[in-house]
Design a protein around this motif. Structure first.
Motif, mmCIF file in Angstrom:
data_model
loop_
_atom_site.group_PDB
_atom_site.id
_atom_site.type_symbol
_atom_site.label_atom_id
_atom_site.label_comp_id
_atom_site.label_asym_id
_atom_site.label_seq_id
_atom_site.Cartn_x
_atom_site.Cartn_y
_atom_site.Cartn_z
ATOM 1 N N GLY A 173 0.808 -1.204 0.000
ATOM 2 C CA GLY A 173 0.000 0.000 0.000
ATOM 3 C C GLY A 173 0.846 1.261 0.000
ATOM 4 N N GLU A 174 1.894 1.262 0.802
ATOM 5 C CA GLU A 174 2.806 2.407 0.845
ATOM 6 C C GLU A 174 3.525 2.562 -0.486
ATOM 7 O OE1 GLU A 174 5.061 5.625 2.543
ATOM 8 O OE2 GLU A 174 3.086 4.734 2.839
ATOM 9 N N ARG A 175 3.907 1.433 -1.083
ATOM 10 C CA ARG A 175 4.567 1.472 -2.390
ATOM 11 C C ARG A 175 3.642 2.094 -3.438
ATOM 12 N NH1 ARG A 175 4.979 -3.990 -3.832
ATOM 13 N NH2 ARG A 175 6.570 -4.147 -2.214
ATOM 14 N N ALA A 176 2.366 1.684 -3.418
ATOM 15 C CA ALA A 176 1.409 2.217 -4.390
ATOM 16 C C ALA A 176 1.215 3.716 -4.202
ATOM 17 C CB ALA A 176 0.072 1.485 -4.252
ATOM 18 N N ARG A 177 1.156 4.146 -2.961
ATOM 19 C CA ARG A 177 0.984 5.582 -2.694
ATOM 20 C C ARG A 177 2.170 6.387 -3.209
ATOM 21 N NH1 ARG A 177 2.504 9.390 0.630
ATOM 22 N NH2 ARG A 177 3.941 8.019 1.742
ATOM 23 N N LYS A 178 3.393 5.888 -2.950
ATOM 24 C CA LYS A 178 4.592 6.598 -3.390
ATOM 25 C C LYS A 178 4.714 6.607 -4.916
ATOM 26 C CE LYS A 178 7.458 5.935 0.739
ATOM 27 N NZ LYS A 178 8.694 5.331 1.279
ATOM 28 N N ARG A 179 4.341 5.487 -5.538
ATOM 29 C CA ARG A 179 4.421 5.435 -7.002
ATOM 30 C C ARG A 179 3.400 6.383 -7.634
ATOM 31 N NH1 ARG A 179 6.330 -0.020 -8.342
ATOM 32 N NH2 ARG A 179 8.326 -0.172 -7.201
ATOM 33 N N PHE A 180 2.225 6.490 -7.024
ATOM 34 C CA PHE A 180 1.254 7.440 -7.553
ATOM 35 C C PHE A 180 1.793 8.866 -7.448
ATOM 36 C CE2 PHE A 180 -2.069 10.551 -6.364
ATOM 37 C CZ PHE A 180 -2.566 10.762 -7.638
ATOM 38 N N LYS A 181 2.364 9.185 -6.304
ATOM 39 C CA LYS A 181 2.927 10.534 -6.139
ATOM 40 C C LYS A 181 4.027 10.777 -7.162
ATOM 41 C CE LYS A 181 4.666 13.758 -2.669
ATOM 42 N NZ LYS A 181 5.031 13.967 -1.240
ATOM 43 N N LEU A 209 -4.389 11.048 -0.958
ATOM 44 C CA LEU A 209 -3.411 10.101 -1.487
ATOM 45 C C LEU A 209 -2.039 10.761 -1.614
ATOM 46 C CD1 LEU A 209 -3.502 7.140 -2.529
ATOM 47 C CD2 LEU A 209 -3.829 8.067 -4.822
ATOM 48 N N LEU A 210 -2.040 12.024 -2.007
ATOM 49 C CA LEU A 210 -0.778 12.741 -2.216
ATOM 50 C C LEU A 210 -0.163 13.259 -0.922
ATOM 51 C CD1 LEU A 210 -1.691 14.831 -5.392
ATOM 52 C CD2 LEU A 210 0.031 13.020 -5.263
ATOM 53 N N HIS A 211 -0.999 13.668 0.010
ATOM 54 C CA HIS A 211 -0.476 14.429 1.148
ATOM 55 C C HIS A 211 -0.765 13.848 2.526
ATOM 56 C CE1 HIS A 211 0.395 17.459 -1.825
ATOM 57 N NE2 HIS A 211 -0.883 17.586 -2.141
ATOM 58 N N GLN A 212 -1.673 12.887 2.625
ATOM 59 C CA GLN A 212 -2.100 12.443 3.945
ATOM 60 C C GLN A 212 -1.875 10.948 4.191
ATOM 61 O OE1 GLN A 212 -6.163 13.783 4.526
ATOM 62 N NE2 GLN A 212 -5.713 15.760 3.570
ATOM 63 N N GLY A 213 -1.107 10.305 3.323
ATOM 64 C CA GLY A 213 -0.778 8.906 3.562
ATOM 65 C C GLY A 213 -1.868 7.916 3.200
ATOM 66 N N GLU A 271 -3.875 5.228 1.067
ATOM 67 C CA GLU A 271 -3.392 4.221 0.128
ATOM 68 C C GLU A 271 -4.524 3.781 -0.787
ATOM 69 O OE1 GLU A 271 -1.821 1.124 2.575
ATOM 70 O OE2 GLU A 271 -0.167 2.358 3.337
ATOM 71 N N PRO A 272 -4.251 3.631 -2.090
ATOM 72 C CA PRO A 272 -5.320 3.222 -3.011
ATOM 73 C C PRO A 272 -5.612 1.731 -2.897
ATOM 74 C CG PRO A 272 -3.241 3.375 -4.182
ATOM 75 C CD PRO A 272 -2.970 3.838 -2.775
ATOM 76 N N ASN A 273 -6.868 1.352 -3.144
ATOM 77 C CA ASN A 273 -7.176 -0.071 -3.226
ATOM 78 C C ASN A 273 -6.837 -0.573 -4.638
ATOM 79 O OD1 ASN A 273 -9.361 0.581 -4.961
ATOM 80 N ND2 ASN A 273 -10.770 0.747 -3.228
ATOM 81 N N ILE A 274 -6.995 -1.860 -4.857
ATOM 82 C CA ILE A 274 -6.585 -2.440 -6.141
ATOM 83 C C ILE A 274 -7.350 -1.821 -7.309
ATOM 84 C CG2 ILE A 274 -6.571 -4.570 -7.509
ATOM 85 C CD1 ILE A 274 -6.015 -6.116 -4.946
ATOM 86 N N ARG A 275 -8.650 -1.649 -7.140
ATOM 87 C CA ARG A 275 -9.467 -1.092 -8.223
ATOM 88 C C ARG A 275 -9.019 0.311 -8.595
ATOM 89 N NH1 ARG A 275 -14.517 1.547 -7.889
ATOM 90 N NH2 ARG A 275 -14.516 1.112 -5.649
ATOM 91 N N HIS A 276 -8.769 1.137 -7.596
ATOM 92 C CA HIS A 276 -8.324 2.500 -7.877
ATOM 93 C C HIS A 276 -6.898 2.513 -8.436
ATOM 94 C CE1 HIS A 276 -11.515 3.979 -4.841
ATOM 95 N NE2 HIS A 276 -11.955 4.174 -6.066
ATOM 96 N N GLY A 318 0.214 -3.021 -13.007
ATOM 97 C CA GLY A 318 1.050 -3.378 -11.871
ATOM 98 C C GLY A 318 2.107 -2.352 -11.530
ATOM 99 N N PHE A 319 2.176 -1.264 -12.294
ATOM 100 C CA PHE A 319 3.203 -0.238 -12.047
ATOM 101 C C PHE A 319 3.197 0.233 -10.599
ATOM 102 C CE2 PHE A 319 4.834 4.028 -11.712
ATOM 103 C CZ PHE A 319 5.907 4.080 -12.583
ATOM 104 N N LEU A 320 2.018 0.462 -10.037
ATOM 105 C CA LEU A 320 1.939 1.033 -8.701
ATOM 106 C C LEU A 320 2.334 0.053 -7.604
ATOM 107 C CD1 LEU A 320 -1.358 3.129 -8.840
ATOM 108 C CD2 LEU A 320 0.983 3.940 -9.063
ATOM 109 N N VAL A 321 2.203 -1.231 -7.853
ATOM 110 C CA VAL A 321 2.373 -2.204 -6.773
ATOM 111 C C VAL A 321 3.562 -3.152 -6.958
ATOM 112 C CG1 VAL A 321 -0.074 -2.127 -6.197
ATOM 113 C CG2 VAL A 321 0.746 -3.821 -7.848
#
Length: 204
Positions: A61-69, A102-106, A108-113, A126-129
């Motif tokens: 989840g943390e990985r997905a958040r950082k990759r989105f940012k 997602l960008l500023h408050q930690g 985490e996106p779910n799989i669908r998002h 799979g880029f985000l995860v």
């Protein structure tokens, strides 16, 4: 894998073998900044992985958040501007506040998002995860294919047929070099016949 070799390890072994055959150095074909852009993995971690060293893993989840940012900060619209958070939110079906969290408050996106965000930014599934090792392996494979396509065709008729149909792996061609002429002729005929029966063609 039973021998302890990971897909990335095997890819790196193949990469070094191809570079040796072509007389090239890694820095002639690998651009660290480009790999970072295409994977979302920090350059120091990429360097460690390329040197076959381990890197710290993250919660998915943390990985997905950082990759989105990372995507938000590095991808641009056709006019060269950052994507508006309102626009991203509208396109993937969430609120602007969700994007901001997602960008500023930690958050985490779910799989669908995560899948919707990947489609929005036009990055591989799979880029985000994907763990760093997997992400790097994914981006090295097209580089391997490009190097394979630059190898000279050797090994006689069968190698020529194989190369013509996209079978250019250097280890396979080395095996072909060792076959007796009768086996080369037989296998060449078999390859041509199979391709014709499958609807392919052996014409150039």
């Amino acid at each position: 894998m039973s021998d302890g070799r990971t897909p990335l390890t095997i890819t790196l072994e193949r990469l070094d073998g191809l570079l040796g055959e072509l007389g090239l150095a890694r820095d002639e074909v690998l651009d660290l900044d480009e790999l970072a852009y295409r994977t979302g993995v920090h350059p120091p971690d990429l360097t460690a992985l390329l040197e076959r060293r381990e890197v710290a893993d993250e919660d998915v989840g943390e990985r997905a958040r950082k990759r989105f940012k990372f995507l938000y900060e590095t991808r641009r619209t056709d006019s060269g501007e950052l994507y508006a958070q309102d626009f991203i939110a509208r396109e993937i079906g969430v609120s602007r506040g969700w994007i901001s969290a997602l960008l500023h408050q930690g958050k985490e996106p779910n799989i669908r998002h995560a899948e919707r965000l990947e489609r929005f930014f036009d990055v591989p599934s799979g880029f985000l995860v994907a763990p760093a090792r997997q992400a790097l392996d994914r981006e090295l494979r097209p580089i391997l294919e490009n190097l394979i396509s630059r190898l000279p065709v050797t090994g006689g008729p069968l190698a020529a047929v194989a190369a013509k149909h996209g079978v250019r792996h250097y280890a396979l061609r080395q095996k072909i070099d060792q076959l007796p002429p009768q086996q080369i002729s037989l296998l060449s005929a078999i390859v041509d016949t199979m391709l014709k029966e499958d609807g392919g063609t052996t014409d150039g």
